[in-house]
Motif scaffolding. Structure first.
Motif, PDB file in Angstrom:
ATOM      1  N   SER A   8       0.849  -1.168   0.000  1.00 33.08           N
ATOM      2  CA  SER A   8       0.000   0.000   0.000  1.00 33.08           C
ATOM      3  C   SER A   8       0.894   1.231   0.000  1.00 33.08           C
ATOM      4  CB  SER A   8      -0.864  -0.053   1.243  1.00 33.08           C
ATOM      5  OG  SER A   8      -1.377   1.195   1.489  1.00 33.08           O
ATOM      6  N   ALA A   9       1.151   1.785  -1.166  1.00 33.43           N
ATOM      7  CA  ALA A   9       2.126   2.871  -1.271  1.00 33.43           C
ATOM      8  C   ALA A   9       1.693   4.081  -0.487  1.00 33.43           C
ATOM      9  CB  ALA A   9       2.321   3.258  -2.725  1.00 33.43           C
ATOM     10  N   SER A  10       0.408   4.276  -0.401  1.00 34.00           N
ATOM     11  CA  SER A  10       0.001   5.520   0.225  1.00 34.00           C
ATOM     12  C   SER A  10      -0.751   5.328   1.520  1.00 34.00           C
ATOM     13  CB  SER A  10      -0.852   6.307  -0.747  1.00 34.00           C
ATOM     14  OG  SER A  10      -1.909   5.519  -1.163  1.00 34.00           O
ATOM     15  N   THR A  11      -1.086   4.108   1.877  1.00 35.53           N
ATOM     16  CA  THR A  11      -1.921   3.989   3.071  1.00 35.53           C
ATOM     17  C   THR A  11      -1.243   3.249   4.201  1.00 35.53           C
ATOM     18  OG1 THR A  11      -2.841   2.007   2.149  1.00 35.53           O
ATOM     19  CG2 THR A  11      -4.140   4.002   1.930  1.00 35.53           C
ATOM     20  N   THR A 177      10.888   8.857   2.998  1.00 37.93           N
ATOM     21  CA  THR A 177       9.993   7.706   2.861  1.00 37.93           C
ATOM     22  C   THR A 177       8.877   7.997   1.868  1.00 37.93           C
ATOM     23  OG1 THR A 177       8.639   8.490   4.695  1.00 37.93           O
ATOM     24  CG2 THR A 177      10.388   6.910   5.222  1.00 37.93           C
ATOM     25  N   HIS A 178       8.771   9.257   1.441  1.00 36.46           N
ATOM     26  CA  HIS A 178       7.758   9.607   0.434  1.00 36.46           C
ATOM     27  C   HIS A 178       8.122  10.941  -0.219  1.00 36.46           C
ATOM     28  CE1 HIS A 178       5.110  11.729   3.752  1.00 36.46           C
ATOM     29  NE2 HIS A 178       6.388  11.977   3.905  1.00 36.46           N
ATOM     30  N   THR A 179       7.601  11.149  -1.415  1.00 36.28           N
ATOM     31  CA  THR A 179       7.921  12.398  -2.126  1.00 36.28           C
ATOM     32  C   THR A 179       7.241  13.598  -1.473  1.00 36.28           C
ATOM     33  OG1 THR A 179       6.215  11.653  -3.681  1.00 36.28           O
ATOM     34  CG2 THR A 179       8.499  11.537  -4.437  1.00 36.28           C
ATOM     35  N   SER A 180       6.254  13.354  -0.600  1.00 37.34           N
ATOM     36  CA  SER A 180       5.603  14.471   0.099  1.00 37.34           C
ATOM     37  C   SER A 180       6.632  15.271   0.901  1.00 37.34           C
ATOM     38  CB  SER A 180       4.513  13.950   1.038  1.00 37.34           C
ATOM     39  OG  SER A 180       3.647  13.069   0.374  1.00 37.34           O
ATOM     40  N   ALA A 181       7.778  14.659   1.210  1.00 35.71           N
ATOM     41  CA  ALA A 181       8.826  15.346   1.975  1.00 35.71           C
ATOM     42  C   ALA A 181       9.253  16.655   1.310  1.00 35.71           C
ATOM     43  CB  ALA A 181      10.032  14.427   2.133  1.00 35.71           C
ATOM     44  N   TYR A 200      12.361   5.365   0.272  1.00 33.63           N
ATOM     45  CA  TYR A 200      12.988   4.254   0.996  1.00 33.63           C
ATOM     46  C   TYR A 200      12.177   3.862   2.220  1.00 33.63           C
ATOM     47  CZ  TYR A 200      16.872   5.457  -2.011  1.00 33.63           C
ATOM     48  OH  TYR A 200      17.648   5.685  -3.116  1.00 33.63           O
ATOM     49  N   ARG A 201      11.831   2.576   2.325  1.00 32.22           N
ATOM     50  CA  ARG A 201      11.128   2.105   3.522  1.00 32.22           C
ATOM     51  C   ARG A 201      11.609   0.718   3.880  1.00 32.22           C
ATOM     52  NH1 ARG A 201       4.828   3.796   2.299  1.00 32.22           N
ATOM     53  NH2 ARG A 201       5.313   5.915   1.660  1.00 32.22           N
ATOM     54  N   ARG A 202      11.872   0.497   5.157  1.00 33.91           N
ATOM     55  CA  ARG A 202      12.288  -0.844   5.602  1.00 33.91           C
ATOM     56  C   ARG A 202      11.072  -1.745   5.490  1.00 33.91           C
ATOM     57  NH1 ARG A 202      15.311  -1.057  11.013  1.00 33.91           N
ATOM     58  NH2 ARG A 202      16.454  -2.719   9.987  1.00 33.91           N
ATOM     59  N   HIS A 214       9.629   4.096  -6.210  1.00 32.71           N
ATOM     60  CA  HIS A 214       9.564   5.461  -6.753  1.00 32.71           C
ATOM     61  C   HIS A 214       8.157   6.007  -6.623  1.00 32.71           C
ATOM     62  CE1 HIS A 214      13.189   3.772  -8.413  1.00 32.71           C
ATOM     63  NE2 HIS A 214      13.623   5.007  -8.570  1.00 32.71           N
ATOM     64  N   GLN A 215       8.094   7.274  -6.283  1.00 38.92           N
ATOM     65  CA  GLN A 215       6.792   7.925  -6.164  1.00 38.92           C
ATOM     66  C   GLN A 215       6.752   9.185  -7.005  1.00 38.92           C
ATOM     67  OE1 GLN A 215       6.011   8.763  -2.012  1.00 38.92           O
ATOM     68  NE2 GLN A 215       4.845   6.873  -1.797  1.00 38.92           N
ATOM     69  N   MET A 216       5.531   9.585  -7.321  1.00 37.67           N
ATOM     70  CA  MET A 216       5.325  10.862  -7.977  1.00 37.67           C
ATOM     71  C   MET A 216       4.291  11.629  -7.161  1.00 37.67           C
ATOM     72  SD  MET A 216       4.768  11.286 -11.927  1.00 37.67           S
ATOM     73  CE  MET A 216       5.184  12.761 -12.782  1.00 37.67           C
ATOM     74  N   GLU A 217       4.633  12.864  -6.889  1.00 37.70           N
ATOM     75  CA  GLU A 217       3.782  13.727  -6.074  1.00 37.70           C
ATOM     76  C   GLU A 217       3.275  14.851  -6.969  1.00 37.70           C
ATOM     77  OE1 GLU A 217       3.945  12.955  -2.794  1.00 37.70           O
ATOM     78  OE2 GLU A 217       2.871  14.627  -1.882  1.00 37.70           O
ATOM     79  N   GLY A 218       2.042  15.264  -6.772  1.00 37.00           N
ATOM     80  CA  GLY A 218       1.537  16.410  -7.529  1.00 37.00           C
ATOM     81  C   GLY A 218       0.762  17.323  -6.607  1.00 37.00           C
ATOM     82  N   TRP A 345      -4.949  21.123  -3.646  1.00 36.84           N
ATOM     83  CA  TRP A 345      -4.958  19.664  -3.515  1.00 36.84           C
ATOM     84  C   TRP A 345      -3.562  19.097  -3.722  1.00 36.84           C
ATOM     85  CZ3 TRP A 345      -2.975  17.836  -7.994  1.00 36.84           C
ATOM     86  CH2 TRP A 345      -3.392  18.327  -9.236  1.00 36.84           C
ATOM     87  N   ALA A 346      -3.388  17.831  -3.271  1.00 37.27           N
ATOM     88  CA  ALA A 346      -2.109  17.126  -3.491  1.00 37.27           C
ATOM     89  C   ALA A 346      -2.405  15.645  -3.683  1.00 37.27           C
ATOM     90  CB  ALA A 346      -1.189  17.321  -2.298  1.00 37.27           C
ATOM     91  N   PHE A 347      -1.523  14.974  -4.413  1.00 45.30           N
ATOM     92  CA  PHE A 347      -1.643  13.509  -4.538  1.00 45.30           C
ATOM     93  C   PHE A 347      -0.255  12.892  -4.537  1.00 45.30           C
ATOM     94  CE2 PHE A 347      -0.971  14.649  -9.026  1.00 45.30           C
ATOM     95  CZ  PHE A 347      -0.109  13.653  -9.468  1.00 45.30           C
TER      96      PHE A 347
HETATM   97  N1  DAH Z   1       2.797  10.412   0.853  1.00 43.84           N
HETATM   98  C1  DAH Z   1       1.752   9.427   0.873  1.00 43.84           C
HETATM   99  C2  DAH Z   1       2.403   8.045   1.051  1.00 43.84           C
HETATM  100  O1  DAH Z   1       3.477   7.809   0.608  1.00 43.84           O
HETATM  101  C3  DAH Z   1       0.935   9.498  -0.422  1.00 43.84           C
HETATM  102  C4  DAH Z   1       0.109  10.754  -0.502  1.00 43.84           C
HETATM  103  C5  DAH Z   1      -1.173  10.762   0.003  1.00 43.84           C
HETATM  104  C6  DAH Z   1       0.640  11.923  -1.046  1.00 43.84           C
HETATM  105  C7  DAH Z   1      -1.952  11.924  -0.041  1.00 43.84           C
HETATM  106  C8  DAH Z   1      -0.129  13.093  -1.106  1.00 43.84           C
HETATM  107  C9  DAH Z   1      -1.434  13.070  -0.587  1.00 43.84           C
HETATM  108  O2  DAH Z   1       0.328  14.232  -1.609  1.00 43.84           O
HETATM  109  O3  DAH Z   1      -2.155  14.213  -0.641  1.00 43.84           O
HETATM  110  O4  DAH Z   1       1.833   7.190   1.666  1.00 43.84           O
END
Ligand code: DAH
Length: 481
Positions: A8-11, A177-181, A200-202, A214-218, A345-347
């Motif tokens: 679960s990349a995002s949850t 651990t995520h591109t949100s950084a 990177y995640r253990r 790899h992640q993509m953030e928008g 918004w962000a994803f």
């Molecule tokens: N950073 C989250 C993850 O790796 C994914 C994510 C969720 C990014 C919601 C976002 C967001 O920008 O709005 O689990």
């Protein structure tokens, strides 16, 4: 529910925090859970029917970042007794340091910058659906805990911060651990941003888990005062043909569990939510343009840095597959970025998961292969079905030991990765028991060793297994059985 086949990349933090709140023990896969989770042959389970190629769909939006930073990252990292040097910068080690040479070596690879690599091909396809967004794809993976957690409103005791889940260079410096950084940093510069990077995640070891992905953030920001009208105009001017062919199910609701932020006008928040879902529907439609009847569904979610929050899932081969997490950005982040008058918004999405599906790649380790039979298969801007090359036979070994009270499966997997590298295909807990009298806890793990590109000999694997047995005792202070 997301397909259990995929990380679960995002949850994962949302679900882990729930588990932790409930006081559950660290996640250990039982043989039963594993049986449900991992198909006997990932190659069979994942082979998609998808195959198409098109150049007309693509154009690459300009990517920002400095060539210097990329060159610095290509320099091999160095670890001494006291320091770690990555990307030309040196950091002091401390008692939190848990990053290993095997992991640091991965920072030099930069798969998303190799135009013929499936990860970069998907990155460019997604970027082409956000043509006027500023795209950053050359940030160093070394970030501060402030950037990765605090700036994004993570609670001080959030499980994502645990040393068992995250790679630390020292107490304050970590591998993102995520591109949100990078959200805060890039929101200061632009109202429409994309960030692509290695994260990177253990984690555990199997065909769909790898400690680097790899992640993509928008993200897109609007003037809060005019958002409703601006968004109405944007959607009216946009393409409705592209989304027409998607069957979308959206049962999400604004509830106390997934609330509007107090500081937001309801109409503006709903407009931002509409634009978010509209933009992401367009993106997924383009990515799966070969799939005539794409089914998408939106479900409620929880992230520290958005409210309300959602996940997008697509119906793929009869299973709902989680594709991304998203939501209305926490106003604190926008305020800290110097943009108090905006709402946005962000994803964030995982690129491997999409590449596995779109290219039909059966094992996540293949992305890291240096074998020409993998690398030479692909062309920039084309999605084409992966042609498998012969699978070499596995070599299976078991290891059993008495655990210590602070034993964590991720620490064990880390040692396996260190000793065996990518030859370790799968690690499963096949047995565990607690001695009725001594209350000592014993575990037995089965390791499946297999190389992607050559035959491994029993002698070679015996040596690796012997080394593993020693390292497990030295590093985890456990007692072998
Ligand atoms: N950073 C989250 C993850 O790796 C994914 C994510 C969720 C990014 C919601 C976002 C967001 O920008 O709005 O689990």
């Amino acid at each position: 529910m997301a397909s259990p086949l995929f990380r679960s990349a995002s949850t994962q933090w949302a679900s882990r925090s729930a588990a932790t709140r409930a006081g559950l023990a660290p996640r250990i896969r039982t043989a039963m859970a594993t049986a449900r989770k991992i198909p006997a042959s990932p190659a069979l389970a994942w082979r998609p029917v998808l195959c198409y190629s098109s150049t007309s769909l693509f154009h690459t939006s300009a990517s920002r970042g400095s060539a210097d930073s990329v060159n610095a990252l290509k320099t091999p990292p160095q670890i001494t007794a006291e320091t770690i040097t990555v990307g030309g910068k040196t950091y002091n080690k401390d008692s939190t340091t848990n990053v290993t040479p095997t992991i640091l070596e991965k920072t030099t690879r930069q798969l998303h910058l190799i135009p013929t690599h499936p990860i970069a091909i998907i990155k460019n396809l997604i970027a082409s659906t956000f043509p006027d967004f500023k795209h950053y794809d050359q940030f160093s993976p070394v970030v501060t805990t402030k950037e990765n957690f605090d700036d994004l409103c993570f609670a001080a005791d959030h499980p994502g911060r645990a040393v068992t889940d995250t790679y630390y260079l020292n107490e304050k410096i970590m591998l993102r651990t995520h591109t949100s950084a990078h959200q805060l940093q890039v929101m200061k510069e632009s109202d429409k941003i994309l960030v692509t990077a290695d994260v990177y995640r253990r984690d555990e070891i199997d065909a769909s888990h790898y400690p680097v992905f790899h992640q993509m953030e928008g993200a897109q920001l609007f003037d809060a005062k005019t958002a409703v009208e601006d968004i109405r105009n944007l959607i009216a001017a946009g393409s409705s043909a592209a989304t027409a062919a998607i069957t979308t199910e959206d049962t999400t609701q604004i509830t106390p569990e997934n609330p509007k932020q107090e500081c937001h006008e309801e109409a503006a928040m709903l407009a931002v939510a509409d634009h978010l879902k509209y933009s992401l529907n367009l993106m997924i439609r383009k990515l799966f343009s070969h799939e005539k009847d794409l089914q998408v569904r939106w479900i409620d979610a929880t992230f520290p840095f958005t409210s309300p929050s959602w996940e997008m899932e697509i119906l793929y081969q009869g299973k709902w597959l989680e594709v991304l997490g998203c939501g209305v950005s926490r106003q604190d982040i926008l305020n800290n970025a110097g943009k108090p008058g905006k709402i946005g918004w962000a994803f964030g999405l995982g690129l491997e998961r999409l590449a596995l599906v779109l290219f039909g790649i059966p094992d996540i380790r293949l992305f890291w292969s240096q074998d020409d039979r993998f690398l030479k298969q692909f062309e920039p801007s084309k999605i084409q079905k992966f042609k498998s090359f012969s699978k070499y036979p596995p070599c299976i070994k078991d290891i059993a030991f008495w655990t210590t009270p602070n034993f964590h499966e991720n620490n064990f997997c880390e040692i396996v990765r260190d000793v065996a590298g990518d030859i370790a295909e799968d690690v499963q807990l096949i047995d565990e028991f607690t001695h009725p009298k001594t209350k000592k806890h014993s575990v037995c793990y089965r390791i499946n060793y297999r190389s992607m590109d050559r035959n491994v000999t029993n002698i070679e694997i015996n040596e690796i297994q012997e080394k593993l047995r020693q390292e497990v005792v030295d590093r985890m202070k456990v007692e072998l059985r």
